[in-house]
Design a protein around this motif. Structure first.
Motif, PDB file in Angstrom:
ATOM      1  N   LYS A  20       0.707  49.854  18.180  1.00 18.31           N
ATOM      2  CA  LYS A  20       1.386  49.146  17.091  1.00 18.31           C
ATOM      3  C   LYS A  20       0.469  48.041  16.573  1.00 18.31           C
ATOM      4  CE  LYS A  20       5.731  46.656  16.244  1.00 18.31           C
ATOM      5  NZ  LYS A  20       6.970  46.123  16.889  1.00 18.31           N
ATOM      6  N   HIS A  21       0.144  48.087  15.278  1.00 17.50           N
ATOM      7  CA  HIS A  21      -0.760  47.118  14.617  1.00 17.50           C
ATOM      8  C   HIS A  21      -2.224  47.325  15.014  1.00 17.50           C
ATOM      9  CE1 HIS A  21       2.816  45.050  13.276  1.00 17.50           C
ATOM     10  NE2 HIS A  21       3.157  44.713  14.505  1.00 17.50           N
ATOM     11  N   VAL A  22      -2.467  48.054  16.121  1.00 20.74           N
ATOM     12  CA  VAL A  22      -3.839  48.350  16.579  1.00 20.74           C
ATOM     13  C   VAL A  22      -3.859  49.795  17.063  1.00 20.74           C
ATOM     14  CG1 VAL A  22      -4.417  45.983  17.271  1.00 20.74           C
ATOM     15  CG2 VAL A  22      -3.297  47.524  18.906  1.00 20.74           C
ATOM     16  N   GLU A  23      -5.068  50.325  17.275  1.00 19.66           N
ATOM     17  CA  GLU A  23      -5.186  51.680  17.812  1.00 19.66           C
ATOM     18  C   GLU A  23      -4.801  51.683  19.290  1.00 19.66           C
ATOM     19  OE1 GLU A  23      -8.588  55.206  18.282  1.00 19.66           O
ATOM     20  OE2 GLU A  23      -8.966  53.423  17.039  1.00 19.66           O
ATOM     21  N   GLN A  24      -4.002  52.655  19.699  1.00 15.77           N
ATOM     22  CA  GLN A  24      -3.518  52.715  21.087  1.00 15.77           C
ATOM     23  C   GLN A  24      -4.694  52.766  22.064  1.00 15.77           C
ATOM     24  OE1 GLN A  24      -1.222  56.261  22.370  1.00 15.77           O
ATOM     25  NE2 GLN A  24       0.393  54.819  22.937  1.00 15.77           N
ATOM     26  N   ASN A  25      -4.624  51.909  23.092  1.00 19.48           N
ATOM     27  CA  ASN A  25      -5.708  51.851  24.070  1.00 19.48           C
ATOM     28  C   ASN A  25      -5.132  51.319  25.390  1.00 19.48           C
ATOM     29  OD1 ASN A  25      -7.983  50.998  25.663  1.00 19.48           O
ATOM     30  ND2 ASN A  25      -9.230  51.079  23.804  1.00 19.48           N
ATOM     31  N   TYR A  26      -4.902  52.228  26.364  1.00 19.64           N
ATOM     32  CA  TYR A  26      -4.262  51.850  27.622  1.00 19.64           C
ATOM     33  C   TYR A  26      -5.136  50.919  28.464  1.00 19.64           C
ATOM     34  CZ  TYR A  26      -0.907  55.595  26.615  1.00 19.64           C
ATOM     35  OH  TYR A  26       0.046  56.386  26.035  1.00 19.64           O
ATOM     36  N   GLN A  27      -6.475  51.139  28.402  1.00 19.87           N
ATOM     37  CA  GLN A  27      -7.363  50.287  29.201  1.00 19.87           C
ATOM     38  C   GLN A  27      -7.295  48.832  28.731  1.00 19.87           C
ATOM     39  OE1 GLN A  27      -8.339  53.260  27.954  1.00 19.87           O
ATOM     40  NE2 GLN A  27      -8.630  54.445  29.856  1.00 19.87           N
ATOM     41  N   LYS A  28      -7.319  48.629  27.405  1.00 16.86           N
ATOM     42  CA  LYS A  28      -7.217  47.264  26.883  1.00 16.86           C
ATOM     43  C   LYS A  28      -5.848  46.658  27.205  1.00 16.86           C
ATOM     44  CE  LYS A  28     -10.565  47.528  23.080  1.00 16.86           C
ATOM     45  NZ  LYS A  28     -10.782  47.413  21.610  1.00 16.86           N
TER      46      LYS A  28
END
Length: 639
Positions: free
Chosen positions: A278-286
């Motif tokens: 949401k608002h950014v690209e999905q990134n589980y590590q971040k």
């Protein structure tokens, strides 16, 4: 401070009710009691809710008092509604909504409201919108709410204008529109709707704060970046901070910058954005990285999210042990939920605790105590909870000693008893149990069953903080901030600033939870009186209460009446004014601080009763059934 003179209280009559209006009452038996004792008792029973600490007291919903206020009125509405009278149909709608003289019924509520609304009655159209907006007795439906509010707004109905403004202000089913929200609030405020006035002040303040913080956010100030990004994304919706501005295109950069500077709220919400895409690209590590940074600062939401990531293997290898460890950390968040999570989670664990507890295992006895307290795999039972907790506490288990203190402090499943709470907290604190140190600090901080002691409270908070207890950190910060704020603003109080005088006197006199024990508190009554004379209505309300009770000042009914009257005309819509309206009526009825005037007493009782004040309704019933019933019926009921 120079001596003040209080003029004799003029009669300030509330708006007269319609002559045909009756009042809801229930019969009561009134025992003989002298006037002074009656007023002292009433002030204790009725004015206690003036203090926000008692916010749990029931306050009638905004439209409750528009429902039929007597059985005769309900029957009249029934007859007229069947003949097609729109106002009677609306009255029936509210009767079924609030269960006045009939059982609550969703279908009947909607049926009669729609009949009235279809005839163009603005009140009914607005109330339909209100139900759909809040999901009251119907499924929440913003489209339906918008439809009915717009129709009522076309008739210039102020409540509908206010609610429409809210929808555009907070994007409830519509695209947010700051200008349209302000315009609608202004239309409603022009008709003297105090909710709209407050909303108008609030939306303007929100945008002023945003603009004020904007240069600081762009210069890298993390607090400004957090507040402005939270306002843009609606992260702090519970604080009503949503802002729609073109500068919000910078909000994700502000949030990222604040997170990198260590702001735990920014880290937690930015991590959630990465988790959801949401608002950014999905990134589980971040997401995991940011959650971990927030969790290190004690953010329990972040700890729970980390548990979920490990449990589901998102951005990291699945690890059930790590998941459980983070869930356990998240559960240690204080008060009810913290202790609830410590009860046995699995039925097998409960059975094991039962067996070990009977053999004398203190930790198992404590677990059983929590099981019976919170109803985990067994029915809640106060006697069993106390039995097992005391067994464990008598074996000097600090968790059990602390939880016994906690129950007595809060009055959970036992009668509130500060002496017992103090006893058990002291025993657990002697074993350096951090929760007990925190709660003991609270008792000395706020004077719960002990003489308030600022230094002792700080010392106990520090002991708990040394063991990394987040709640104690917050309490330590709060008590230091309170005293710094008090001393910093002391000159302004002495110079006559009414807001500072109100806050300082309320802290000294323990009106709110921001208690202060300070030598300058000897000036508190003078500050409160000065603020009241300058028109601060809460100061007027509480000063009147003190004069009524003879608390902090010499009892004086004339001054009590004077300040009650000054307060209620300023905020007649506030629930705290209802008690004051009722007491004004009592003062006129008893002739305390003024000449007896039954007519004025009844008018004040009626004003409070109309909005659901039970004691005012009973007073009217008592007068109506007493020796003056014929005069009352002819003068006030029109028959």
């Amino acid at each position: 401070m120079q001596k003040r003179h209080f003029p004799a209280s003029p009669i300030i009559s509330p708006p007269p009710l319609a002559r045909c209006e009756r009042v809801t009452t229930a019969s009561i038996e009134v025992k003989a009691m002298n006037a002074k004792n009656i007023l002292q008792l009433l002030s204790i029973l009725l004015l206690s809710p003036l203090i926000p600490a008692f916010a749990g007291d029931w306050t009638p919903p905004r439209y409750y008092y528009e429902a039929p206020q007597s059985l005769d009125a309900f029957k009249t509405s029934q007859a007229l509604a069947k003949k097609g009278d729109a106002l009677a149909q609306y009255s029936l709608c509210l009767a079924y909504r609030f269960g006045k003289y009939v059982q609550e019924n969703t279908e009947s509520t909607l049926f009669w409201c729609k009949k009235a609304a279809d005839q163009g009655l603005a009140q009914a159209q607005n109330y339909l919108g209100y139900m759909y907006l809040n999901g009251n007795m119907v499924k929440k439906d913003y489209a339906q709410a918008l439809h009915w509010f717009q129709i009522a707004n076309a008739q210039n109905y102020k409540d509908a204008q206010y609610y429409l403004g809210q929808m555009y202000d907070y994007a409830l089913g519509v695209n947010p529109d700051h200008d349209k929200a302000i315009y609608l609030y202004q239309l409603s405020a022009a008709q003297n709707d105090h909710y709209a006035k407050k909303a108008l002040d609030e939306i303007r303040q929100r945008y002023r704060n945003f603009e004020k913080n904007l240069p600081w956010a762009r210069q890298g100030d993390r607090d400004a970046q957090w507040h402005n990004s939270a306002a843009c994304f609606g992260l702090a919706y519970r604080y009503r901070e949503l802002v729609i501005r073109e500068e919000c295109s910078e909000a994700i950069d502000w949030l990222t910058s604040a997170a990198e500077q260590g702001d735990s709220f920014s880290q937690r919400y930015l991590a959630e954005f990465y988790l959801q895409g949401k608002h950014v690209e999905q990134n589980y590590q971040k997401a995991l990285y940011l959650f971990q940074r927030a969790a290190e600062q004690g953010n329990s939401d972040a700890q729970r999210f980390i548990g979920t990531l490990y449990e589901k293997g998102l951005g990291v290898d699945k690890n059930q042990n790590e998941a459980e460890r983070w869930y356990q950390l998240a559960s240690e968040r204080g008060d009810y939920y913290r202790y609830s999570d410590q009860a046995p989670y699995l039925y097998e664990a409960f059975k094991e605790s039962q067996a070990l507890a009977k053999k004398g295992d203190a930790l198992a006895q404590y677990t059983l105590c929590l099981a019976y307290r919170f109803g985990k795999h067994v029915r809640k039972n106060a006697e069993s909870a106390l039995l097992w907790c005391k067994k464990a506490a008598d074996q000097e288990l600090p968790q059990a000693q602390n939880f016994l203190g906690y129950m007595y402090l809060k009055g959970y499943m036992v009668k509130q008893d500060y002496a017992q709470a103090l006893h058990w907290f002291q025993l657990a604190s002697a074993q350096h149990y951090r929760d007990a140190q925190y709660y003991l600090g609270h008792m000395y901080d706020y004077g719960w069953g002990v003489n308030p002691d600022h230094d002792k409270a700080i010392h106990l908070y520090q002991l708990s903080v040394a063991q990394n207890y987040a709640f104690a950190k917050n309490a330590l910060y709060d008590i230091r901030r309170r005293y710094r704020h008090f001393e910093k603003n002391l000159p302004l109080a002495r110079q006559g600033d009414k807001m500072v005088q109100w806050h300082h006197s309320s802290a000294c006199l323990h009106i709110y939870r921001n208690k202060i024990i300070h030598k300058e508190c000897s000036e508190a009554i003078n500050w409160l009186t000065s603020a009241a004379e300058q028109g601060h209505w809460l100061s007027q309300l509480h000063l009147a209460q003190f004069y009524l009770q003879g608390k902090h000042v010499e009892q004086n009914y004339q001054k009590a009446l004077y300040f009650f009257q000054r307060a209620v005309v300023q905020e007649p819509g506030d629930s705290r004014s209802l008690d004051a309206q009722y007491l004004i009526g009592t003062l006129y009825e008893k002739g305390l601080g003024t000449d007896k005037n039954l007519g004025e007493a009844i008018r004040w009782y009626q004003l409070a009763a109309k909005r659901g004040h039970p004691e005012a309704s009973r007073a009217l019933k008592r007068i109506h059934q007493g020796p003056l019933r014929k005069w009352f019926s002819k003068t006030f009921l029109g028959h």
